[in-house]
Motif scaffolding. Structure first.
Motif, short mmCIF file in Angstrom:
data_model
loop_
_atom_site.label_atom_id
_atom_site.label_comp_id
_atom_site.label_asym_id
_atom_site.label_seq_id
_atom_site.Cartn_x
_atom_site.Cartn_y
_atom_site.Cartn_z
N UNK A 77 0.83 -1.21 0.00
CA UNK A 77 0.00 0.00 0.00
C UNK A 77 0.87 1.25 0.00
N UNK A 78 1.94 1.23 0.77
CA UNK A 78 2.81 2.39 0.92
C UNK A 78 3.50 2.76 -0.40
N UNK A 79 4.04 1.77 -1.09
CA UNK A 79 4.89 2.05 -2.25
C UNK A 79 4.22 1.84 -3.61
N UNK A 80 3.24 0.95 -3.70
CA UNK A 80 2.76 0.54 -5.02
C UNK A 80 1.26 0.74 -5.21
N UNK A 81 0.67 1.66 -4.51
CA UNK A 81 -0.78 1.81 -4.56
C UNK A 81 -1.28 2.47 -5.84
N UNK A 82 -0.37 3.04 -6.62
CA UNK A 82 -0.78 3.72 -7.85
C UNK A 82 -1.33 2.74 -8.90
N UNK A 83 -1.12 1.46 -8.69
CA UNK A 83 -1.65 0.45 -9.61
C UNK A 83 -3.18 0.50 -9.65
N UNK A 84 -3.79 0.91 -8.53
CA UNK A 84 -5.24 1.05 -8.51
C UNK A 84 -5.70 2.06 -9.57
N UNK A 85 -4.94 3.14 -9.72
CA UNK A 85 -5.32 4.19 -10.67
C UNK A 85 -5.29 3.67 -12.10
N UNK A 86 -4.38 2.73 -12.40
CA UNK A 86 -4.33 2.15 -13.74
C UNK A 86 -5.63 1.42 -14.04
N UNK A 87 -6.08 0.61 -13.08
CA UNK A 87 -7.30 -0.15 -13.29
C UNK A 87 -8.56 0.68 -13.26
N UNK A 88 -8.53 1.79 -12.50
CA UNK A 88 -9.75 2.57 -12.31
C UNK A 88 -9.94 3.68 -13.34
N UNK A 89 -8.87 4.41 -13.70
CA UNK A 89 -9.11 5.60 -14.53
C UNK A 89 -8.04 5.93 -15.56
N UNK A 90 -6.79 5.60 -15.29
CA UNK A 90 -5.72 6.07 -16.16
C UNK A 90 -5.85 5.56 -17.60
N UNK A 91 -6.19 4.29 -17.75
CA UNK A 91 -6.36 3.73 -19.09
C UNK A 91 -7.66 4.22 -19.71
N UNK A 92 -8.72 4.20 -18.93
CA UNK A 92 -10.04 4.58 -19.45
C UNK A 92 -10.05 6.02 -19.96
N UNK A 93 -9.39 6.91 -19.25
CA UNK A 93 -9.39 8.32 -19.62
C UNK A 93 -8.26 8.70 -20.59
N UNK A 94 -7.38 7.75 -20.87
CA UNK A 94 -6.26 8.05 -21.76
C UNK A 94 -5.11 8.72 -21.06
N UNK A 95 -5.18 8.86 -19.73
CA UNK A 95 -4.10 9.51 -18.99
C UNK A 95 -2.85 8.65 -18.91
N UNK A 96 -2.97 7.38 -19.30
CA UNK A 96 -1.80 6.51 -19.28
C UNK A 96 -0.77 6.93 -20.34
N UNK A 97 -1.18 7.79 -21.26
CA UNK A 97 -0.27 8.25 -22.31
C UNK A 97 1.02 8.83 -21.74
N UNK A 98 0.92 9.52 -20.62
CA UNK A 98 2.11 10.18 -20.07
C UNK A 98 3.18 9.16 -19.67
N UNK A 99 2.75 7.96 -19.27
CA UNK A 99 3.72 6.93 -18.88
C UNK A 99 4.41 6.33 -20.11
N UNK A 100 3.76 6.44 -21.25
CA UNK A 100 4.31 5.88 -22.48
C UNK A 100 5.27 6.84 -23.17
N UNK A 101 5.26 8.09 -22.77
CA UNK A 101 6.08 9.10 -23.46
C UNK A 101 7.28 9.56 -22.64
N UNK A 102 7.47 8.99 -21.45
CA UNK A 102 8.60 9.38 -20.61
C UNK A 102 9.75 8.38 -20.78
#
Length: 261
Positions: A77-102
């Motif tokens: 929970x402390x270090x890796x909780x951002x995985x929840x955001x991938x499943x909940x909104x980042x992919x659905x909203x297209x915000x995952x793009x930023x991870x692909x361009x860095x």
């Protein structure tokens, strides 16, 4: 690796700055967690006022298993909780793009971006419960070393399952609900597996192996039984799950289509 640790420090620093701005949210979340754990422990104590043991497990032993379960869960929970955001909104909203361009591996970026400081309360409660039941175990150098070794592998089971389930969002667009349902099963791991029927025992041991994050390693420390199974299987399962989850993640990345109309 040095670059990753430097980025991790920067992300933690930024998160702590945000925390200073929203201290109220942190305190409310921490209070809610402590209240929940306090009520759970109170319930266990009430049960043991009516019965001398729980399928052969004493109150101190159950408290140790419960406390042990909070440590790997809290670290994940402390270090890796951002995985929840991938499943909940980042992919659905297209915000995952930023991870692909860095210029950094997308999974590494997702993992180190968020630091959930409220998980410190979870870890703290776990340490307190382990300390309160410390006397029920005959500790030696080997047990202390195995305790230190098994904690990161138990944590890896949580993280691997989250990676695999959040990766499904690359095909489903949103997998947060599925991740939540699977994740709730970890509550069974806070208690001795022997109190459940065979179906539940098989589910949490070999299908969704949360029992290996707490019960089985804790059983070795409490009873000295089967270290090869109770400790060795934790390491084996965590490695297998991590390899499988990384394979699913990489397949999902190749299927990612961003957002569009």
């Amino acid at each position: 690796m040095k670059k990753i640790f430097r980025l991790e420090r920067l992300f933690i620093s930024q998160y702590l700055k945000q925390l200073i701005e929203y201290k109220g949210d942190f305190l409310v979340g921490l209070f809610g967690f402590l209240l929940e754990q306090g009520l759970n422990i109170l319930m266990i104590a009430i049960i043991f006022t009516k019965i001398p043991d729980l399928k052969g497990w004493s109150l101190q032993q159950v408290i140790f298993i419960y406390g042990f379960s909070l440590i790997p869960k809290g670290l994940d929970h402390l270090f890796f909780d951002n995985l929840w955001a991938v499943g909940q909104r980042l992919v659905r909203k297209g915000d995952f793009d930023k991870y692909m361009t860095r210029p950094i591996n997308p999974l590494v970026y997702v993992l180190i971006e968020t630091f959930q400081v409220d998980a410190i309360g979870e870890i703290f409660v776990g340490i307190l419960l382990l300390a309160s039941s410390w006397g029920s175990i005959h500790w030696g150098l080997l047990k202390i070393l195995l305790f230190i070794i098994v904690i990161p592998f138990s944590t890896a089971i949580y993280t691997s399952l989250k990676i695999a389930l959040s990766s499904l969002a690359f095909w489903m667009k949103q997998s947060g609900s599925l991740l939540y349902v699977f994740y709730q099963i970890n509550d069974f791991a806070k208690y001795p597996v022997t109190i459940y029927n065979n179906g539940v025992k098989f589910l949490i041991s070999f299908i969704i192996p949360f029992a290996f994050t707490a019960y089985y390693p804790a059983k070795y420390f409490l009873t000295n039984e089967s270290p090869l199974f109770n400790i060795g299987t934790v390491i084996l399962i965590s490695i297998m799950l991590l390899c499988g989850s990384l394979w699913i993640w990489n397949k999902g990345i190749s299927a990612y289509e961003s957002s569009g109309s």
